[in-house]
Design a protein around this motif. Structure first.
Motif, PDB file in Angstrom:
ATOM      1  N   GLU A   1       0.846  -1.191   0.000  1.00  0.00           N
ATOM      2  CA  GLU A   1       0.000   0.000   0.000  1.00  0.00           C
ATOM      3  C   GLU A   1       0.885   1.247   0.000  1.00  0.00           C
ATOM      4  N   PHE A   2       0.321   2.359  -0.512  1.00  0.00           N
ATOM      5  CA  PHE A   2       1.125   3.562  -0.668  1.00  0.00           C
ATOM      6  C   PHE A   2       0.857   4.624   0.403  1.00  0.00           C
ATOM      7  N   VAL A   3      -0.384   4.933   0.692  1.00  0.00           N
ATOM      8  CA  VAL A   3      -0.713   6.028   1.597  1.00  0.00           C
ATOM      9  C   VAL A   3      -0.950   5.490   3.000  1.00  0.00           C
ATOM     10  N   TRP A   4      -0.255   6.079   3.981  1.00  0.00           N
ATOM     11  CA  TRP A   4      -0.325   5.597   5.352  1.00  0.00           C
ATOM     12  C   TRP A   4      -0.545   6.747   6.327  1.00  0.00           C
ATOM     13  N   GLY A   5      -1.473   6.544   7.253  1.00  0.00           N
ATOM     14  CA  GLY A   5      -1.583   7.417   8.405  1.00  0.00           C
ATOM     15  C   GLY A   5      -0.623   6.900   9.472  1.00  0.00           C
ATOM     16  N   VAL A   6       0.153   7.791  10.070  1.00  0.00           N
ATOM     17  CA  VAL A   6       1.214   7.379  10.983  1.00  0.00           C
ATOM     18  C   VAL A   6       0.871   7.813  12.405  1.00  0.00           C
ATOM     19  N   TYR A   7       0.983   6.867  13.346  1.00  0.00           N
ATOM     20  CA  TYR A   7       0.733   7.110  14.763  1.00  0.00           C
ATOM     21  C   TYR A   7       1.987   6.775  15.549  1.00  0.00           C
ATOM     22  N   CYS A   8       2.231   7.513  16.610  1.00  0.00           N
ATOM     23  CA  CYS A   8       3.330   7.203  17.515  1.00  0.00           C
ATOM     24  C   CYS A   8       2.804   7.245  18.939  1.00  0.00           C
ATOM     25  N   ASN A   9       2.853   6.105  19.617  1.00  0.00           N
ATOM     26  CA  ASN A   9       2.333   5.978  20.973  1.00  0.00           C
ATOM     27  C   ASN A   9       0.908   6.507  21.095  1.00  0.00           C
TER      28      ASN A   9
END
Length: 233
Positions: free
Chosen positions: A140-148
Protein backbone atom coordinates in the motif's frame (compact mmCIF):
# COMPACT_ATOMS: atom_id res chain seq x y z
CA UNK A 1 5.68 20.46 13.13
CA UNK A 2 4.45 20.03 16.70
CA UNK A 3 6.43 17.77 18.97
CA UNK A 4 5.09 14.31 19.60
CA UNK A 5 4.21 13.45 23.18
CA UNK A 6 3.83 10.07 24.73
CA UNK A 7 0.29 8.98 25.36
CA UNK A 8 -0.70 6.95 28.42
CA UNK A 9 -2.54 4.65 26.07
CA UNK A 10 -0.23 2.80 23.73
CA UNK A 11 -2.96 1.29 21.58
CA UNK A 12 -2.80 3.46 18.46
CA UNK A 13 -6.08 2.34 16.86
CA UNK A 14 -9.17 0.43 17.78
CA UNK A 15 -9.31 -2.09 14.94
CA UNK A 16 -9.59 -5.89 15.05
CA UNK A 17 -6.24 -6.31 13.29
CA UNK A 18 -4.28 -4.12 15.66
CA UNK A 19 -6.09 -5.62 18.65
CA UNK A 20 -4.93 -9.08 17.55
CA UNK A 21 -1.34 -7.95 17.22
CA UNK A 22 -1.39 -6.16 20.57
CA UNK A 23 -2.73 -9.27 22.27
CA UNK A 24 0.23 -11.14 20.85
CA UNK A 25 2.82 -8.67 22.11
CA UNK A 26 5.47 -10.67 24.05
CA UNK A 27 4.82 -10.41 27.78
CA UNK A 28 6.73 -13.25 29.41
CA UNK A 29 10.23 -12.88 30.80
CA UNK A 30 11.66 -15.04 28.01
CA UNK A 31 9.89 -13.06 25.33
CA UNK A 32 10.97 -9.78 26.86
CA UNK A 33 14.54 -10.93 26.49
CA UNK A 34 13.96 -11.27 22.78
CA UNK A 35 12.31 -7.87 22.43
CA UNK A 36 14.86 -5.15 21.72
CA UNK A 37 15.00 -2.00 23.85
CA UNK A 38 16.48 1.43 23.45
CA UNK A 39 18.38 3.15 26.21
CA UNK A 40 16.32 5.66 28.19
CA UNK A 41 18.17 8.69 26.80
CA UNK A 42 16.92 8.29 23.24
CA UNK A 43 18.25 7.14 19.91
CA UNK A 44 21.79 8.39 20.37
CA UNK A 45 22.28 6.60 23.70
CA UNK A 46 21.76 3.29 21.90
CA UNK A 47 25.40 3.75 21.01
CA UNK A 48 26.20 2.34 24.46
CA UNK A 49 24.38 -0.87 23.55
CA UNK A 50 25.73 -1.17 20.01
CA UNK A 51 29.40 -0.15 19.91
CA UNK A 52 29.54 0.21 16.11
CA UNK A 53 31.24 3.42 15.04
CA UNK A 54 31.20 5.32 11.78
CA UNK A 55 34.63 3.96 10.91
CA UNK A 56 33.25 0.44 11.09
CA UNK A 57 30.41 1.35 8.76
CA UNK A 58 32.88 2.83 6.29
CA UNK A 59 34.77 -0.45 6.31
CA UNK A 60 31.55 -2.35 5.60
CA UNK A 61 30.78 0.00 2.70
CA UNK A 62 34.21 -0.72 1.20
CA UNK A 63 33.67 -4.46 1.14
CA UNK A 64 33.45 -6.07 -2.25
CA UNK A 65 30.55 -8.17 -3.48
CA UNK A 66 27.86 -8.88 -0.87
CA UNK A 67 28.37 -12.01 1.13
CA UNK A 68 25.63 -14.38 2.15
CA UNK A 69 23.73 -13.21 5.24
CA UNK A 70 25.10 -14.57 8.50
CA UNK A 71 21.62 -14.75 10.03
CA UNK A 72 19.90 -18.06 9.40
CA UNK A 73 16.59 -17.33 11.12
CA UNK A 74 13.48 -15.70 9.75
CA UNK A 75 14.03 -12.32 11.36
CA UNK A 76 13.65 -9.11 9.40
CA UNK A 77 15.99 -6.12 9.41
CA UNK A 78 14.64 -2.62 10.01
CA UNK A 79 16.58 0.65 9.92
CA UNK A 80 15.44 4.00 11.31
CA UNK A 81 17.61 6.92 10.20
CA UNK A 82 17.53 10.62 9.48
CA UNK A 83 19.33 13.93 9.80
CA UNK A 84 19.56 15.28 13.35
CA UNK A 85 17.36 18.22 12.35
CA UNK A 86 15.38 16.38 9.67
CA UNK A 87 12.69 13.75 9.37
CA UNK A 88 13.00 10.06 10.16
CA UNK A 89 12.96 7.37 7.47
CA UNK A 90 12.05 3.71 7.97
CA UNK A 91 13.44 0.91 5.79
CA UNK A 92 12.48 -2.76 6.18
CA UNK A 93 14.57 -5.46 4.51
CA UNK A 94 14.54 -9.22 4.34
CA UNK A 95 18.24 -9.07 5.30
CA UNK A 96 20.90 -6.33 5.52
CA UNK A 97 22.09 -7.03 1.96
CA UNK A 98 18.78 -6.81 0.13
CA UNK A 99 16.91 -3.80 -1.21
CA UNK A 100 14.18 -2.52 1.15
CA UNK A 101 10.83 -4.20 0.66
CA UNK A 102 9.27 -1.21 2.41
CA UNK A 103 10.61 2.35 2.57
CA UNK A 104 8.89 5.46 3.89
CA UNK A 105 9.77 8.87 5.32
CA UNK A 106 7.76 9.31 8.50
CA UNK A 107 6.04 12.65 9.24
CA UNK A 108 8.06 13.22 12.40
CA UNK A 109 11.46 14.70 13.16
CA UNK A 110 14.40 12.89 14.68
CA UNK A 111 14.19 15.09 17.78
CA UNK A 112 10.53 14.13 18.30
CA UNK A 113 11.33 10.43 18.02
CA UNK A 114 14.18 10.85 20.50
CA UNK A 115 11.71 12.25 23.03
CA UNK A 116 9.48 9.22 22.55
CA UNK A 117 12.47 6.96 23.22
CA UNK A 118 12.51 8.25 26.80
CA UNK A 119 9.25 6.39 27.49
CA UNK A 120 9.05 2.73 28.51
CA UNK A 121 7.41 1.65 25.27
CA UNK A 122 7.46 3.04 21.72
CA UNK A 123 4.81 1.87 19.28
CA UNK A 124 4.77 3.18 15.75
CA UNK A 125 1.61 2.28 13.83
CA UNK A 126 0.95 2.78 10.13
CA UNK A 127 -2.68 2.62 9.02
CA UNK A 128 -3.85 2.26 5.44
CA UNK A 129 -7.42 3.18 4.54
CA UNK A 130 -7.31 1.52 1.13
CA UNK A 131 -10.49 -0.43 0.44
CA UNK A 132 -9.11 -2.89 -2.12
CA UNK A 133 -7.28 -6.12 -1.26
CA UNK A 134 -5.51 -6.51 -4.59
CA UNK A 135 -2.22 -5.47 -3.00
CA UNK A 136 -0.30 -7.05 -0.20
CA UNK A 137 -0.37 -5.02 2.99
CA UNK A 138 3.15 -3.61 2.69
CA UNK A 139 2.52 -2.69 -0.95
CA UNK A 140 0.00 0.00 0.00
CA UNK A 141 1.13 3.56 -0.67
CA UNK A 142 -0.71 6.03 1.60
CA UNK A 143 -0.32 5.60 5.35
CA UNK A 144 -1.58 7.42 8.41
CA UNK A 145 1.21 7.38 10.98
CA UNK A 146 0.73 7.11 14.76
CA UNK A 147 3.33 7.20 17.52
CA UNK A 148 2.33 5.98 20.97
CA UNK A 149 -1.33 6.44 20.20
CA UNK A 150 -1.09 9.93 18.73
CA UNK A 151 -1.50 10.64 15.02
CA UNK A 152 1.45 12.55 13.62
CA UNK A 153 0.43 12.82 9.96
CA UNK A 154 0.42 10.98 6.64
CA UNK A 155 3.22 9.51 4.54
CA UNK A 156 3.52 7.86 1.15
CA UNK A 157 5.55 4.70 0.67
CA UNK A 158 8.27 5.24 -1.90
CA UNK A 159 9.36 2.71 -4.46
CA UNK A 160 12.77 4.31 -4.81
CA UNK A 161 15.15 6.09 -2.48
CA UNK A 162 16.98 9.27 -3.31
CA UNK A 163 20.75 9.25 -3.73
CA UNK A 164 21.60 10.07 -0.12
CA UNK A 165 19.17 7.46 1.25
CA UNK A 166 20.64 4.85 -1.09
CA UNK A 167 24.12 5.80 0.16
CA UNK A 168 23.01 5.22 3.76
CA UNK A 169 21.71 1.76 2.94
CA UNK A 170 24.90 0.98 1.02
CA UNK A 171 26.92 2.27 3.98
CA UNK A 172 25.18 -0.18 6.31
CA UNK A 173 25.41 -3.29 4.14
CA UNK A 174 26.33 -6.25 6.26
CA UNK A 175 25.48 -4.54 9.58
CA UNK A 176 22.86 -6.72 11.27
CA UNK A 177 22.38 -4.40 14.25
CA UNK A 178 23.94 -1.20 15.46
CA UNK A 179 23.53 2.52 15.97
CA UNK A 180 25.70 5.48 15.21
CA UNK A 181 26.32 8.54 13.09
CA UNK A 182 27.04 8.79 9.37
CA UNK A 183 28.43 11.98 7.82
CA UNK A 184 25.95 13.56 5.42
CA UNK A 185 26.91 13.45 1.76
CA UNK A 186 24.98 16.66 1.11
CA UNK A 187 25.79 20.20 2.20
CA UNK A 188 22.76 21.02 4.33
CA UNK A 189 21.97 22.53 7.68
CA UNK A 190 20.23 19.38 8.93
CA UNK A 191 23.36 17.94 10.48
CA UNK A 192 24.76 14.43 10.43
CA UNK A 193 22.65 11.32 9.88
CA UNK A 194 21.88 9.19 12.92
CA UNK A 195 20.79 5.60 12.44
CA UNK A 196 19.56 2.60 14.37
CA UNK A 197 19.39 -0.84 12.81
CA UNK A 198 18.09 -3.99 14.47
CA UNK A 199 16.49 -7.36 13.84
CA UNK A 200 12.73 -7.64 14.23
CA UNK A 201 10.41 -10.58 14.72
CA UNK A 202 7.68 -10.39 12.09
CA UNK A 203 4.19 -11.46 13.19
CA UNK A 204 1.41 -11.71 10.59
CA UNK A 205 -2.01 -11.32 12.21
CA UNK A 206 -3.96 -11.46 8.93
CA UNK A 207 -3.74 -10.16 5.38
CA UNK A 208 -4.63 -6.75 6.85
CA UNK A 209 -2.37 -6.64 9.90
CA UNK A 210 1.30 -7.27 10.61
CA UNK A 211 3.63 -6.35 13.45
CA UNK A 212 7.39 -6.13 13.87
CA UNK A 213 8.86 -6.58 17.37
CA UNK A 214 12.46 -5.61 17.92
CA UNK A 215 14.61 -8.53 19.08
CA UNK A 216 16.46 -7.62 22.23
CA UNK A 217 20.26 -7.82 22.44
CA UNK A 218 21.27 -9.61 25.62
CA UNK A 219 21.02 -7.48 28.76
CA UNK A 220 19.85 -4.37 26.88
CA UNK A 221 17.81 -1.95 28.96
CA UNK A 222 15.28 0.62 27.77
CA UNK A 223 11.85 0.94 26.15
CA UNK A 224 10.44 -1.65 23.77
CA UNK A 225 9.95 -0.76 20.12
CA UNK A 226 7.18 -2.23 17.96
CA UNK A 227 6.00 -1.29 14.47
CA UNK A 228 2.44 -2.11 13.38
CA UNK A 229 0.88 -2.13 9.91
CA UNK A 230 -2.92 -2.19 9.64
CA UNK A 231 -5.31 -1.93 6.72
CA UNK A 232 -8.70 -0.60 7.79
CA UNK A 233 -11.78 -2.14 6.22
Amino acid sequence: MPSVRSSPSCNPMETPGIAYLLRHTPTSADDNKRTSKFSSGGLLKVLKLFPMLTSGCKMVALLGRPRKPMLKDNSTTATIFGHRKGRVSLAIQEDPYSMPMFFIELPMHTSALNKEMASDMVRIALESETKTHRKKLLEEFVWGVYCNGRKVGYSIRRKQMNEEEANVMQHLRGVSMGAGVIPSSEQSGDGEITYMRARFERVVGSKDSEAFYMINPDDAQGPELSIFFVRVH
